[in-house]
Design an enzyme around this catalytic site. Structure first.
Site, PDB file in Angstrom:
ATOM      1  N   GLY A  72     114.045  17.342   9.660  1.00  0.00           N
ATOM      2  CA  GLY A  72     113.290  17.328  10.908  1.00  0.00           C
ATOM      3  C   GLY A  72     112.767  15.916  11.127  1.00  0.00           C
ATOM      4  N   PHE A  73     111.651  15.802  11.831  1.00  0.00           N
ATOM      5  CA  PHE A  73     111.121  14.480  12.158  1.00  0.00           C
ATOM      6  C   PHE A  73     110.735  13.695  10.900  1.00  0.00           C
ATOM      7  CE2 PHE A  73     110.531  16.726  16.167  1.00  0.00           C
ATOM      8  CZ  PHE A  73     111.046  15.798  17.042  1.00  0.00           C
ATOM      9  N   GLY A  74     110.062  14.372   9.958  1.00  0.00           N
ATOM     10  CA  GLY A  74     109.601  13.678   8.751  1.00  0.00           C
ATOM     11  C   GLY A  74     110.754  13.304   7.832  1.00  0.00           C
ATOM     12  N   ASP A 113     104.603  18.740   8.780  1.00  0.00           N
ATOM     13  CA  ASP A 113     103.819  19.965   8.987  1.00  0.00           C
ATOM     14  C   ASP A 113     103.513  20.725   7.704  1.00  0.00           C
ATOM     15  OD1 ASP A 113     103.922  19.410  11.646  1.00  0.00           O
ATOM     16  OD2 ASP A 113     105.086  21.167  12.233  1.00  0.00           O
ATOM     17  N   ALA A 131     104.985  15.683  16.043  1.00  0.00           N
ATOM     18  CA  ALA A 131     106.145  14.891  15.642  1.00  0.00           C
ATOM     19  C   ALA A 131     105.793  13.457  15.204  1.00  0.00           C
ATOM     20  CB  ALA A 131     107.161  14.886  16.775  1.00  0.00           C
ATOM     21  N   GLU A 177     103.477  25.188  28.567  1.00  0.00           N
ATOM     22  CA  GLU A 177     104.787  24.741  29.063  1.00  0.00           C
ATOM     23  C   GLU A 177     105.681  25.938  29.397  1.00  0.00           C
ATOM     24  OE1 GLU A 177     104.699  20.380  26.897  1.00  0.00           O
ATOM     25  OE2 GLU A 177     105.807  21.965  25.909  1.00  0.00           O
ATOM     26  N   VAL A 216     116.883  25.466   0.351  1.00  0.00           N
ATOM     27  CA  VAL A 216     116.152  25.312  -0.911  1.00  0.00           C
ATOM     28  C   VAL A 216     115.283  26.555  -1.114  1.00  0.00           C
ATOM     29  CG1 VAL A 216     114.333  23.978  -2.054  1.00  0.00           C
ATOM     30  CG2 VAL A 216     116.201  22.807  -0.876  1.00  0.00           C
TER      31      VAL A 216
END
Ligand SMILES: Cc1cc2nc3c(=O)[nH]c(=O)nc-3n(C[C@H](O)[C@H](O)[C@H](O)COP(=O)(O)OP(=O)(O)OC[C@H]3O[C@@H](n4cnc5c(N)ncnc54)[C@H](O)[C@@H]3O)c2cc1C
Length: 418
Positions: free
Chosen positions: A14-16, A300, A316, A171, A80
Protein backbone atom coordinates in the site's frame (compact mmCIF):
# COMPACT_ATOMS: atom_id res chain seq x y z
CA UNK A 1 23.71 -10.06 -4.95
CA UNK A 2 26.00 -12.32 -2.92
CA UNK A 3 25.19 -14.89 -0.26
CA UNK A 4 25.58 -12.46 2.67
CA UNK A 5 23.48 -9.68 1.12
CA UNK A 6 20.96 -8.39 3.68
CA UNK A 7 17.39 -9.52 3.09
CA UNK A 8 14.73 -6.86 3.51
CA UNK A 9 11.13 -8.09 3.46
CA UNK A 10 8.23 -5.64 3.14
CA UNK A 11 4.74 -6.93 3.83
CA UNK A 12 2.05 -4.86 2.15
CA UNK A 13 2.38 -2.76 -1.00
CA UNK A 14 0.00 0.00 0.00
CA UNK A 15 1.15 3.58 0.52
CA UNK A 16 3.62 2.74 3.31
CA UNK A 17 5.09 -0.45 1.87
CA UNK A 18 5.67 0.95 -1.61
CA UNK A 19 7.41 4.04 -0.26
CA UNK A 20 9.69 1.83 1.87
CA UNK A 21 10.53 -0.31 -1.18
CA UNK A 22 11.36 2.77 -3.27
CA UNK A 23 13.57 4.21 -0.53
CA UNK A 24 15.57 0.97 -0.69
CA UNK A 25 16.11 1.17 -4.47
CA UNK A 26 19.85 1.76 -4.23
CA UNK A 27 20.48 -0.37 -1.15
CA UNK A 28 22.91 -3.27 -1.35
CA UNK A 29 20.11 -5.59 -0.27
CA UNK A 30 17.50 -7.91 -1.68
CA UNK A 31 14.07 -6.38 -1.23
CA UNK A 32 11.08 -8.73 -1.25
CA UNK A 33 7.68 -7.06 -1.37
CA UNK A 34 4.82 -9.37 -0.36
CA UNK A 35 1.17 -8.52 -0.88
CA UNK A 36 -1.92 -10.71 -0.97
CA UNK A 37 -3.18 -8.62 -3.91
CA UNK A 38 -1.34 -8.18 -7.18
CA UNK A 39 -2.19 -4.48 -7.23
CA UNK A 40 -1.68 -1.28 -5.28
CA UNK A 41 -5.00 0.47 -4.71
CA UNK A 42 -5.36 4.25 -4.50
CA UNK A 43 -7.96 4.12 -1.72
CA UNK A 44 -8.80 7.85 -1.66
CA UNK A 45 -10.60 7.38 -5.00
CA UNK A 46 -12.26 4.04 -4.20
CA UNK A 47 -15.58 5.75 -3.57
CA UNK A 48 -15.51 6.78 -7.24
CA UNK A 49 -15.36 3.10 -8.24
CA UNK A 50 -18.20 2.38 -5.81
CA UNK A 51 -20.26 5.14 -7.42
CA UNK A 52 -19.43 4.27 -11.03
CA UNK A 53 -17.38 7.37 -11.86
CA UNK A 54 -14.12 5.47 -12.39
CA UNK A 55 -13.26 1.90 -13.36
CA UNK A 56 -11.15 -0.28 -11.04
CA UNK A 57 -8.17 -0.18 -13.41
CA UNK A 58 -8.11 3.64 -13.23
CA UNK A 59 -7.10 3.57 -9.57
CA UNK A 60 -5.22 0.28 -9.10
CA UNK A 61 -1.94 -0.73 -10.68
CA UNK A 62 0.05 -4.00 -10.69
CA UNK A 63 2.69 -3.85 -7.95
CA UNK A 64 5.06 -5.76 -10.21
CA UNK A 65 4.75 -3.02 -12.83
CA UNK A 66 5.30 -0.20 -10.34
CA UNK A 67 8.57 -1.80 -9.17
CA UNK A 68 9.70 -3.09 -12.57
CA UNK A 69 12.64 -0.68 -12.83
CA UNK A 70 13.98 -1.54 -9.38
CA UNK A 71 16.36 -4.49 -9.96
CA UNK A 72 16.83 -5.34 -6.26
CA UNK A 73 13.06 -5.71 -5.68
CA UNK A 74 11.13 -8.97 -6.07
CA UNK A 75 7.34 -9.01 -5.77
CA UNK A 76 5.50 -12.02 -4.34
CA UNK A 77 1.73 -12.37 -4.27
CA UNK A 78 1.27 -14.16 -0.96
CA UNK A 79 -0.74 -13.71 2.22
CA UNK A 80 1.34 -13.45 5.39
CA UNK A 81 -0.24 -15.37 8.26
CA UNK A 82 2.39 -15.26 11.01
CA UNK A 83 5.73 -13.75 12.02
CA UNK A 84 8.40 -15.52 14.08
CA UNK A 85 10.42 -12.58 15.40
CA UNK A 86 12.89 -14.86 17.25
CA UNK A 87 13.80 -16.88 14.14
CA UNK A 88 13.49 -13.79 11.90
CA UNK A 89 11.11 -15.35 9.43
CA UNK A 90 7.50 -15.00 8.41
CA UNK A 91 5.00 -17.56 7.29
CA UNK A 92 2.75 -17.52 4.26
CA UNK A 93 0.41 -20.25 3.04
CA UNK A 94 3.27 -21.52 0.87
CA UNK A 95 6.06 -21.69 3.45
CA UNK A 96 8.53 -19.52 5.32
CA UNK A 97 10.48 -16.44 4.22
CA UNK A 98 13.55 -15.32 6.18
CA UNK A 99 14.48 -11.68 6.71
CA UNK A 100 17.22 -9.54 8.21
CA UNK A 101 14.97 -6.47 8.22
CA UNK A 102 11.19 -6.56 8.16
CA UNK A 103 8.77 -3.74 7.34
CA UNK A 104 5.13 -4.46 8.17
CA UNK A 105 2.77 -2.20 6.22
CA UNK A 106 -0.43 -4.21 6.14
CA UNK A 107 -2.86 -1.34 6.70
CA UNK A 108 -6.30 -1.53 8.28
CA UNK A 109 -9.78 -2.81 7.57
CA UNK A 110 -13.36 -1.94 8.60
CA UNK A 111 -14.39 -2.24 12.21
CA UNK A 112 -17.97 -3.12 13.11
CA UNK A 113 -17.37 -2.48 16.82
CA UNK A 114 -18.00 -6.08 17.82
CA UNK A 115 -20.81 -6.71 15.31
CA UNK A 116 -18.85 -8.47 12.58
CA UNK A 117 -22.04 -10.14 11.30
CA UNK A 118 -23.14 -6.69 10.00
CA UNK A 119 -20.44 -6.90 7.32
CA UNK A 120 -22.65 -9.16 5.17
CA UNK A 121 -25.39 -6.55 4.93
CA UNK A 122 -23.38 -3.35 5.36
CA UNK A 123 -20.15 -3.67 3.36
CA UNK A 124 -17.30 -1.26 4.01
CA UNK A 125 -15.04 0.26 1.38
CA UNK A 126 -11.42 -0.83 1.48
CA UNK A 127 -10.57 -2.82 -1.63
CA UNK A 128 -11.44 -2.88 -5.33
CA UNK A 129 -13.75 -5.84 -4.60
CA UNK A 130 -15.58 -3.74 -1.98
CA UNK A 131 -15.89 -0.93 -4.51
CA UNK A 132 -17.45 -3.12 -7.20
CA UNK A 133 -19.70 -4.84 -4.63
CA UNK A 134 -21.07 -1.49 -3.44
CA UNK A 135 -21.42 -0.24 -7.02
CA UNK A 136 -23.46 -3.36 -7.82
CA UNK A 137 -25.64 -2.88 -4.77
CA UNK A 138 -26.40 0.77 -5.60
CA UNK A 139 -27.17 0.12 -9.27
CA UNK A 140 -29.23 -3.01 -8.50
CA UNK A 141 -31.33 -0.92 -6.10
CA UNK A 142 -32.54 1.22 -9.02
CA UNK A 143 -33.03 -1.82 -11.29
CA UNK A 144 -35.12 -3.70 -8.73
CA UNK A 145 -37.17 -0.63 -7.93
CA UNK A 146 -37.98 -0.31 -11.64
CA UNK A 147 -38.89 -4.00 -11.87
CA UNK A 148 -41.35 -4.13 -8.96
CA UNK A 149 -44.78 -2.59 -8.59
CA UNK A 150 -44.78 -3.03 -4.78
CA UNK A 151 -44.50 0.50 -3.34
CA UNK A 152 -42.86 -0.58 -0.05
CA UNK A 153 -40.28 -2.66 -1.92
CA UNK A 154 -39.59 0.26 -4.26
CA UNK A 155 -39.00 2.58 -1.31
CA UNK A 156 -36.66 0.07 0.33
CA UNK A 157 -34.69 -0.41 -2.92
CA UNK A 158 -34.42 3.35 -3.36
CA UNK A 159 -33.18 4.03 0.17
CA UNK A 160 -29.42 4.20 0.64
CA UNK A 161 -28.03 4.43 4.16
CA UNK A 162 -24.41 5.41 4.75
CA UNK A 163 -23.13 4.87 8.28
CA UNK A 164 -20.29 7.18 9.30
CA UNK A 165 -19.87 10.91 8.67
CA UNK A 166 -16.12 10.98 8.04
CA UNK A 167 -14.60 11.72 4.62
CA UNK A 168 -15.64 8.40 3.05
CA UNK A 169 -19.25 8.66 4.28
CA UNK A 170 -19.57 12.26 3.10
CA UNK A 171 -18.05 11.44 -0.30
CA UNK A 172 -20.31 8.40 -0.78
CA UNK A 173 -23.46 10.30 0.22
CA UNK A 174 -22.67 13.21 -2.13
CA UNK A 175 -21.90 10.86 -5.02
CA UNK A 176 -25.05 8.71 -4.57
CA UNK A 177 -27.15 11.88 -4.47
CA UNK A 178 -25.56 12.91 -7.74
CA UNK A 179 -26.28 9.51 -9.34
CA UNK A 180 -29.93 9.67 -8.27
CA UNK A 181 -30.64 13.32 -9.04
CA UNK A 182 -28.55 13.75 -12.19
CA UNK A 183 -26.92 10.72 -13.80
CA UNK A 184 -29.94 8.38 -13.72
CA UNK A 185 -32.64 11.04 -13.67
CA UNK A 186 -33.90 10.26 -17.19
CA UNK A 187 -32.89 6.61 -17.56
CA UNK A 188 -35.93 4.92 -15.98
CA UNK A 189 -39.59 4.84 -16.96
CA UNK A 190 -41.50 3.41 -13.99
CA UNK A 191 -39.58 5.06 -11.16
CA UNK A 192 -38.20 8.52 -10.66
CA UNK A 193 -34.59 8.01 -9.47
CA UNK A 194 -34.66 11.57 -8.10
CA UNK A 195 -37.02 10.31 -5.41
CA UNK A 196 -34.29 8.12 -3.92
CA UNK A 197 -33.71 8.61 -0.19
CA UNK A 198 -30.07 8.98 0.86
CA UNK A 199 -29.44 8.99 4.60
CA UNK A 200 -26.06 9.75 6.16
CA UNK A 201 -25.84 8.68 9.81
CA UNK A 202 -23.15 9.92 12.20
CA UNK A 203 -22.91 9.03 15.89
CA UNK A 204 -21.05 12.23 16.79
CA UNK A 205 -22.39 15.79 16.83
CA UNK A 206 -20.99 16.82 13.42
CA UNK A 207 -19.71 15.57 10.07
CA UNK A 208 -15.96 15.53 9.32
CA UNK A 209 -14.91 15.95 12.96
CA UNK A 210 -11.24 16.53 12.01
CA UNK A 211 -12.19 19.70 10.08
CA UNK A 212 -12.98 23.09 11.68
CA UNK A 213 -16.68 23.38 12.72
CA UNK A 214 -17.51 25.98 10.04
CA UNK A 215 -16.36 23.60 7.28
CA UNK A 216 -18.42 20.79 8.87
CA UNK A 217 -21.46 23.09 8.80
CA UNK A 218 -20.78 23.91 5.16
CA UNK A 219 -20.58 20.19 4.30
CA UNK A 220 -23.85 19.50 6.07
CA UNK A 221 -25.62 22.35 4.31
CA UNK A 222 -24.25 21.30 0.90
CA UNK A 223 -25.30 17.68 1.37
CA UNK A 224 -28.74 18.71 2.59
CA UNK A 225 -29.16 20.93 -0.46
CA UNK A 226 -28.22 17.94 -2.63
CA UNK A 227 -31.05 15.98 -1.02
CA UNK A 228 -29.11 13.94 1.56
CA UNK A 229 -30.76 13.48 4.98
CA UNK A 230 -27.99 14.05 7.50
CA UNK A 231 -28.59 12.53 10.95
CA UNK A 232 -25.94 13.42 13.52
CA UNK A 233 -25.95 12.27 17.18
CA UNK A 234 -27.55 9.08 15.90
CA UNK A 235 -26.29 5.61 16.81
CA UNK A 236 -26.83 2.58 14.61
CA UNK A 237 -27.82 -0.28 16.90
CA UNK A 238 -28.47 -3.03 14.34
CA UNK A 239 -28.03 -3.67 10.61
CA UNK A 240 -29.99 -6.33 8.71
CA UNK A 241 -30.74 -7.02 5.08
CA UNK A 242 -33.82 -4.78 5.14
CA UNK A 243 -32.46 -1.74 6.93
CA UNK A 244 -30.98 -0.28 10.12
CA UNK A 245 -32.22 0.29 13.65
CA UNK A 246 -30.94 3.57 15.05
CA UNK A 247 -31.31 5.55 18.24
CA UNK A 248 -33.71 7.70 16.21
CA UNK A 249 -35.86 4.82 14.89
CA UNK A 250 -35.91 2.25 12.10
CA UNK A 251 -34.92 3.03 8.48
CA UNK A 252 -35.86 0.44 5.86
CA UNK A 253 -33.12 0.30 3.25
CA UNK A 254 -31.86 -2.33 0.82
CA UNK A 255 -28.41 -0.73 0.53
CA UNK A 256 -26.34 0.00 3.62
CA UNK A 257 -22.75 1.19 3.35
CA UNK A 258 -20.44 1.05 6.32
CA UNK A 259 -17.96 3.94 6.67
CA UNK A 260 -17.84 4.13 10.44
CA UNK A 261 -14.64 2.65 11.78
CA UNK A 262 -11.33 0.98 11.08
CA UNK A 263 -9.24 -1.64 12.81
CA UNK A 264 -5.57 -2.34 12.06
CA UNK A 265 -4.33 -5.51 10.37
CA UNK A 266 -3.50 -8.32 12.83
CA UNK A 267 0.23 -7.50 13.01
CA UNK A 268 0.04 -7.13 16.81
CA UNK A 269 -1.34 -10.66 16.99
CA UNK A 270 1.41 -12.03 14.69
CA UNK A 271 4.06 -10.41 16.87
CA UNK A 272 2.42 -11.24 20.19
CA UNK A 273 2.53 -7.59 21.31
CA UNK A 274 -0.01 -5.25 22.82
CA UNK A 275 -2.18 -3.14 20.57
CA UNK A 276 -4.24 0.00 21.13
CA UNK A 277 -8.05 -0.01 20.87
CA UNK A 278 -7.87 0.14 17.07
CA UNK A 279 -5.46 -2.83 16.95
CA UNK A 280 -2.41 -0.71 16.09
CA UNK A 281 1.07 -1.53 17.36
CA UNK A 282 2.77 1.09 19.48
CA UNK A 283 6.19 1.71 17.92
CA UNK A 284 9.44 3.35 19.03
CA UNK A 285 10.29 6.88 17.81
CA UNK A 286 12.19 5.25 14.91
CA UNK A 287 9.07 3.17 14.01
CA UNK A 288 10.70 -0.07 15.18
CA UNK A 289 9.01 -2.66 17.33
CA UNK A 290 10.13 -2.33 20.98
CA UNK A 291 12.96 -4.83 21.54
CA UNK A 292 13.32 -5.55 17.81
CA UNK A 293 15.32 -2.85 16.01
CA UNK A 294 15.14 -4.97 12.82
CA UNK A 295 11.31 -4.86 12.61
CA UNK A 296 9.52 -1.68 11.49
CA UNK A 297 5.80 -1.09 11.46
CA UNK A 298 4.43 1.70 9.30
CA UNK A 299 1.14 3.22 8.14
CA UNK A 300 -2.30 2.33 9.47
CA UNK A 301 -0.94 -0.65 11.43
CA UNK A 302 1.27 1.54 13.66
CA UNK A 303 0.48 4.13 16.30
CA UNK A 304 2.84 6.95 17.24
CA UNK A 305 2.41 10.55 18.33
CA UNK A 306 3.55 13.59 16.37
CA UNK A 307 5.74 16.38 17.77
CA UNK A 308 2.66 17.96 19.43
CA UNK A 309 1.74 14.74 21.21
CA UNK A 310 -1.21 14.02 18.91
CA UNK A 311 -1.57 10.61 17.28
CA UNK A 312 -0.35 10.54 13.68
CA UNK A 313 -3.55 10.15 11.59
CA UNK A 314 -4.35 7.06 9.54
CA UNK A 315 -4.04 8.73 6.17
CA UNK A 316 -2.02 8.14 3.02
CA UNK A 317 0.61 10.90 3.48
CA UNK A 318 1.39 9.61 7.00
CA UNK A 319 1.83 6.05 5.70
CA UNK A 320 4.08 7.31 2.89
CA UNK A 321 6.23 9.36 5.25
CA UNK A 322 6.59 6.41 7.62
CA UNK A 323 7.46 4.01 4.78
CA UNK A 324 10.07 6.37 3.40
CA UNK A 325 11.59 6.90 6.85
CA UNK A 326 11.81 3.15 7.59
CA UNK A 327 13.32 2.44 4.14
CA UNK A 328 15.96 5.13 4.55
CA UNK A 329 16.79 3.98 8.07
CA UNK A 330 17.38 0.43 6.81
CA UNK A 331 19.62 1.79 4.02
CA UNK A 332 21.65 3.68 6.65
CA UNK A 333 21.92 0.63 8.91
CA UNK A 334 23.04 -1.60 6.04
CA UNK A 335 25.70 0.98 5.14
CA UNK A 336 26.87 0.93 8.78
CA UNK A 337 25.56 4.42 9.55
CA UNK A 338 23.28 5.20 12.42
CA UNK A 339 20.48 7.62 11.81
CA UNK A 340 19.79 9.27 15.14
CA UNK A 341 16.77 11.31 14.09
CA UNK A 342 13.38 10.02 15.19
CA UNK A 343 10.45 9.88 12.76
CA UNK A 344 8.78 13.27 12.40
CA UNK A 345 5.35 13.54 10.85
CA UNK A 346 4.54 16.59 8.71
CA UNK A 347 0.81 17.10 8.33
CA UNK A 348 0.03 18.39 4.85
CA UNK A 349 -3.69 19.02 5.17
CA UNK A 350 -7.19 17.56 5.09
CA UNK A 351 -9.42 17.30 2.04
CA UNK A 352 -12.89 15.93 1.33
CA UNK A 353 -15.23 16.32 -1.60
CA UNK A 354 -19.01 16.55 -1.42
CA UNK A 355 -20.06 16.24 -5.04
CA UNK A 356 -19.37 17.52 -8.49
CA UNK A 357 -18.71 21.12 -7.57
CA UNK A 358 -17.85 21.23 -3.90
CA UNK A 359 -15.07 20.19 -1.55
CA UNK A 360 -13.53 21.34 1.70
CA UNK A 361 -9.80 21.81 2.19
CA UNK A 362 -7.79 22.64 5.27
CA UNK A 363 -4.17 23.24 4.46
CA UNK A 364 -2.35 24.83 7.37
CA UNK A 365 -4.03 28.18 7.77
CA UNK A 366 -5.59 27.97 4.34
CA UNK A 367 -9.23 26.91 4.26
CA UNK A 368 -11.10 26.44 0.99
CA UNK A 369 -14.62 25.36 0.22
CA UNK A 370 -16.99 25.13 -2.72
CA UNK A 371 -15.79 25.11 -6.31
CA UNK A 372 -12.28 26.40 -5.51
CA UNK A 373 -11.93 23.65 -2.92
CA UNK A 374 -13.12 21.12 -5.49
CA UNK A 375 -10.51 22.25 -8.05
CA UNK A 376 -7.83 21.97 -5.35
CA UNK A 377 -9.09 18.51 -4.35
CA UNK A 378 -9.13 17.33 -7.98
CA UNK A 379 -5.63 18.57 -8.78
CA UNK A 380 -4.21 17.10 -5.56
CA UNK A 381 -5.72 13.67 -6.25
CA UNK A 382 -4.61 13.62 -9.87
CA UNK A 383 -1.10 14.61 -8.80
CA UNK A 384 -0.84 11.68 -6.38
CA UNK A 385 -1.99 9.04 -8.88
CA UNK A 386 0.80 6.81 -10.15
CA UNK A 387 1.76 7.28 -13.81
CA UNK A 388 1.07 9.95 -16.40
CA UNK A 389 -1.38 7.77 -18.31
CA UNK A 390 -3.66 7.35 -15.28
CA UNK A 391 -3.48 11.05 -14.47
CA UNK A 392 -4.71 11.83 -17.99
CA UNK A 393 -7.34 9.09 -17.87
CA UNK A 394 -8.81 10.20 -14.56
CA UNK A 395 -8.66 13.90 -15.45
CA UNK A 396 -10.41 13.21 -18.77
CA UNK A 397 -13.09 11.06 -17.07
CA UNK A 398 -13.78 13.77 -14.51
CA UNK A 399 -13.97 16.49 -17.13
CA UNK A 400 -16.33 14.37 -19.25
CA UNK A 401 -18.54 13.49 -16.27
CA UNK A 402 -18.53 17.11 -15.21
CA UNK A 403 -19.70 18.33 -18.61
CA UNK A 404 -22.19 15.53 -19.32
CA UNK A 405 -23.38 14.56 -15.80
CA UNK A 406 -22.59 10.96 -16.83
CA UNK A 407 -20.78 8.18 -15.00
CA UNK A 408 -19.04 5.85 -17.41
CA UNK A 409 -18.56 2.80 -15.20
CA UNK A 410 -22.20 1.90 -14.51
CA UNK A 411 -21.72 -1.83 -14.87
CA UNK A 412 -23.44 -4.43 -12.71
CA UNK A 413 -20.92 -7.24 -12.72
CA UNK A 414 -21.14 -10.81 -11.41
CA UNK A 415 -22.92 -11.93 -9.28
CA UNK A 416 -26.03 -10.13 -10.59
CA UNK A 417 -28.13 -11.12 -7.55
CA UNK A 418 -27.19 -11.55 -3.91
C1 LIG B 1 -12.31 4.45 1.27
C2 LIG B 1 -11.08 5.12 1.79
C3 LIG B 1 -10.83 6.43 1.49
C4 LIG B 1 -9.69 7.06 1.96
N1 LIG B 1 -9.46 8.37 1.64
C5 LIG B 1 -8.32 8.95 2.00
C6 LIG B 1 -8.02 10.28 1.57
O1 LIG B 1 -8.83 10.92 0.90
N2 LIG B 1 -6.82 10.82 1.94
C7 LIG B 1 -5.91 10.13 2.68
O2 LIG B 1 -4.83 10.62 2.95
N3 LIG B 1 -6.17 8.87 3.13
C8 LIG B 1 -7.34 8.27 2.79
N4 LIG B 1 -7.61 6.99 3.21
C9 LIG B 1 -6.68 6.33 4.14
C10 LIG B 1 -5.46 5.76 3.41
O3 LIG B 1 -5.87 5.07 2.25
C11 LIG B 1 -4.70 4.87 4.37
O4 LIG B 1 -4.31 5.62 5.48
C12 LIG B 1 -3.47 4.27 3.69
O5 LIG B 1 -3.85 3.44 2.62
C13 LIG B 1 -2.63 3.49 4.69
O6 LIG B 1 -1.52 2.97 4.03
P1 LIG B 1 -0.89 1.60 4.50
O7 LIG B 1 0.34 1.41 3.68
O8 LIG B 1 -0.76 1.57 5.97
O9 LIG B 1 -1.99 0.48 4.15
P2 LIG B 1 -2.71 0.17 2.79
O10 LIG B 1 -2.53 1.24 1.80
O11 LIG B 1 -4.09 -0.22 3.17
O12 LIG B 1 -1.94 -1.12 2.26
C14 LIG B 1 -1.92 -2.32 2.94
C15 LIG B 1 -1.49 -3.40 1.96
O13 LIG B 1 -1.20 -4.57 2.70
C16 LIG B 1 -1.72 -5.69 2.05
N5 LIG B 1 -1.95 -6.71 3.07
C17 LIG B 1 -2.77 -6.63 4.15
N6 LIG B 1 -2.69 -7.74 4.88
C18 LIG B 1 -1.80 -8.55 4.26
C19 LIG B 1 -1.30 -9.85 4.55
N7 LIG B 1 -1.69 -10.53 5.62
N8 LIG B 1 -0.40 -10.39 3.70
C20 LIG B 1 -0.01 -9.70 2.59
N9 LIG B 1 -0.44 -8.49 2.27
C21 LIG B 1 -1.33 -7.90 3.10
C22 LIG B 1 -2.99 -5.17 1.40
O14 LIG B 1 -3.38 -5.99 0.29
C23 LIG B 1 -2.58 -3.76 0.97
O15 LIG B 1 -2.06 -3.74 -0.34
C24 LIG B 1 -8.76 6.34 2.76
C25 LIG B 1 -8.99 5.00 3.06
C26 LIG B 1 -10.14 4.39 2.57
C27 LIG B 1 -10.40 2.93 2.90
Amino acid sequence: MTEGTPKVVIVGAGFGGLEAAKALARAAATVTVIDRQNHHCFQPLLYQVATAALSPADIAWPIRHILRTQPNATVLMEEVIAVDAQRKCLRTNDGEIAYDYLVIATGATHSYFGHDDWENVAPGLKSIEDGTRIRRSILIGFERAEATSDGAEQNCQLTFVIVGGGATGVEMAGAIAEIARQTLARDFRRIDPRAARIVLIEAGPRLLPTFPPDLSDYVRATLTKAGVEVKTDTMVTRCDNAGVDTSGGRIDACTIIWAAGVVASPAAHWLGVEADRAGRVKVEPDLSLPGHPEIFIVGDTATINDANGRPVPGIAPAAKQMGQYAGRLIVARIAGRTNGKPFRYRHQGDLATIGRRAAVVKFGRLQLKGFVGWIFWSVAHIYFLIGLRYRFLVAFNWLWDYLTFQRGARLITYPPKE
